[in-house]
Design an enzyme around this catalytic site. Structure first.
Site, PDB file in Angstrom:
ATOM      1  N   HIS A 148      -4.065  17.667   1.377  1.00  0.00           N
ATOM      2  CA  HIS A 148      -2.852  17.653   2.184  1.00  0.00           C
ATOM      3  C   HIS A 148      -1.633  17.496   1.282  1.00  0.00           C
ATOM      4  CE1 HIS A 148      -3.979  13.191   2.376  1.00  0.00           C
ATOM      5  NE2 HIS A 148      -2.896  13.254   1.622  1.00  0.00           N
TER       6      HIS A 148
HETATM    7  P1  TYD Z   1      -7.098  10.670   5.348  1.00  0.00           P
HETATM    8  O1  TYD Z   1      -5.658  11.054   5.341  1.00  0.00           O
HETATM    9  O2  TYD Z   1      -8.096  11.692   5.733  1.00  0.00           O
HETATM   10  O3  TYD Z   1      -7.494  10.059   3.957  1.00  0.00           O
HETATM   11  P2  TYD Z   1      -7.533  10.805   2.507  1.00  0.00           P
HETATM   12  O4  TYD Z   1      -6.503  11.871   2.538  1.00  0.00           O
HETATM   13  O5  TYD Z   1      -7.199   9.749   1.554  1.00  0.00           O
HETATM   14  O6  TYD Z   1      -8.905  11.331   2.327  1.00  0.00           O
HETATM   15  O7  TYD Z   1      -7.228   9.405   6.299  1.00  0.00           O
HETATM   16  C1  TYD Z   1      -8.429   9.030   6.940  1.00  0.00           C
HETATM   17  C2  TYD Z   1      -8.091   8.322   8.259  1.00  0.00           C
HETATM   18  O8  TYD Z   1      -7.386   7.110   8.011  1.00  0.00           O
HETATM   19  C3  TYD Z   1      -7.224   9.164   9.171  1.00  0.00           C
HETATM   20  O9  TYD Z   1      -7.705   8.989  10.498  1.00  0.00           O
HETATM   21  C4  TYD Z   1      -5.856   8.543   9.069  1.00  0.00           C
HETATM   22  C5  TYD Z   1      -6.148   7.108   8.699  1.00  0.00           C
HETATM   23  N1  TYD Z   1      -5.115   6.508   7.825  1.00  0.00           N
HETATM   24  C6  TYD Z   1      -4.258   5.545   8.344  1.00  0.00           C
HETATM   25  O10 TYD Z   1      -4.307   5.182   9.518  1.00  0.00           O
HETATM   26  N2  TYD Z   1      -3.326   4.996   7.504  1.00  0.00           N
HETATM   27  C7  TYD Z   1      -3.217   5.364   6.206  1.00  0.00           C
HETATM   28  O11 TYD Z   1      -2.346   4.833   5.468  1.00  0.00           O
HETATM   29  C8  TYD Z   1      -4.108   6.370   5.688  1.00  0.00           C
HETATM   30  C9  TYD Z   1      -4.014   6.826   4.256  1.00  0.00           C
HETATM   31  C10 TYD Z   1      -5.038   6.903   6.536  1.00  0.00           C
END
Ligand code: TYD
Length: 139
Positions: free
Chosen positions: A54
């Site tokens: 992302h």
């Molecule tokens: P995600 O963005 O997929 O994590 P990464 O990009 O690090 O692999 O996030 C996984 C889940 O956690 C998603 O449902 C959103 C939630 N989340 C939060 O609620 N707060 C946060 O600060 C982050 C990074 C994720």
């Protein structure tokens, strides 16, 4: 701008002594360019897993593998760069609007992430075509 000028690899000071190591990361331009609003960490990710995938419209990040190792691929729509995070004193600063993937996590990887913003799912771009569109690389 070249991607290596957009990111920053920062080596933090170690205030360690015979008792062990101590690394400090202060925000607001002291050690990293932003005020820290959010901290999260990722661990227990399998070596085949790819996380991230992302770009963030607003948030800036600082990544540190406080334990173990991982790789980060950053992409600005024109070029990419791969950085291996492999020591607790090494930080990778990623500004907003760069595409990023985190992968190749070691079994003991604990990837600490500091962010300039509170979580807001709406500022995440999770579609690469949409990312290219927003940075003006594609219509
Ligand atoms: P995600 O963005 O997929 O994590 P990464 O990009 O690090 O692999 O996030 C996984 C889940 O956690 C998603 O449902 C959103 C939630 N989340 C939060 O609620 N707060 C946060 O600060 C982050 C990074 C994720």
């Amino acid at each position: 701008m070249k991607i290596e000028e957009q990111i920053k690899i920062i080596e933090f000071a170690d205030f360690g002594d015979e008792r062990g190591n101590l690394v400090v990361i202060e925000g607001d331009g002291m050690d990293i360019p932003f005020d820290i609003k959010r901290v999260f960490y990722i661990y227990g990710s399998d070596s085949e897993v790819v996380r991230g995938s992302h770009a963030n419209r607003e948030s800036e990040f600082l990544l540190v593998n406080v334990s173990g190792t991982s790789k980060v691929r950053v992409d600005n729509g024109s070029e990419e760069m791969i950085v291996e995070l492999n020591r607790p004193r090494m930080g990778l600063y990623i500004p907003s609007m760069l595409w990023k993937d985190m992968y190749d996590f070691s079994a003991d990887s604990v990837l600490l992430v500091l962010s300039s913003r509170h979580y807001d799912g709406n500022e995440y771009i999770r579609d690469y075509e949409e990312y290219l569109k927003e940075i003006g690389k594609q219509d």
